[in-house]
Design a protein around this motif. Sequence first.
Motif: not given
Length: 316
Positions: A32-33, A35-36, A40, A61-62, A64-66, A69
């Motif tokens: 995941l790291e 992909r983020r 970005s 999507e970013l 949603a994960h982070e 940001h």
Amino acid sequence: LDALDALESEVGDEAGLMPTLLRKLALRDVPLERRREWLSRYGGLAAAHGQTDAARAAFEELVAHEGGHLAAVRWLAADAAARGDAEASERHDARLVATGGVPPEEQRAARRRLAARARGQERLGDAETHLWAAVELAAGAEQVELLVELEAVYAEAQRWADLVVVLNHHIATVADDDSRLPLELRRVAVLADELGTPNLAVEAAQAAVERDGARPPLLSALAGVLARVAAASSDDDEAAARWRETAAARGRLDDFAGTADALLAALERKPADASLVDELATLLGDLGDTARLRRAHELHLGTLDGAARLPLLHQL
């Protein structure tokens, strides 16, 4: 793909890098790291090249994960505002104020937007929360517009006690006498009319006169609430004292007829007070108002016995 990514990044081939990043994003079972990071970078490139739909999808999507940001949240908030998408603006402004590292002025702007939308949807409690948060982020002079908005929220909700609290804070932040005057008058009116606490209204008016001087609107407001307290009092001594204070305020306004009315009302509550009769005799004599002077003498006469009545009877 990593090698191609590195090469295109080194030579600045953004047109080639974007498809490469897309191919990397299509990979499965990627940490995941990583992909983020790709999201970005891809979102930033897409935004820079005017590909707003692609940028929006990547940044959505970013976050949603982070969720924190900041660059992605900022872009999404600006994009939603530009598209007039109220629902998305609400979502992204809420993310913006919850994200660390946002400068105070940017947080204030987002809070005000959230408050404005909440007011438009009659969610006054949410509007209050956002505006108070914005006030806490503002310096004294910068708070004024926010306090005006809070006052409007509390007036709409008919939360008069809270409105007085905000007015107290607002009055304390205003250095200019002319700007402070309407706030002082509004506080007196809310205390007297909306909250039904004329005694507190008297205290507020007296404090305003002490601070800002004998300005006619303040003296008029003070006289008005003093008269209400006097008329409502069941205690003759208190009522007479308040009527005399009313007379003093009217006198400072050069309203001599109003002064006489207040003194006569005081005499009706304490007809044995000879000093009131003397004041009224002088004032009403100057005004040539024999009808009210006769009324004052008649009131006082009823408190006298025997020979003490003779001089007053002679005057009548």
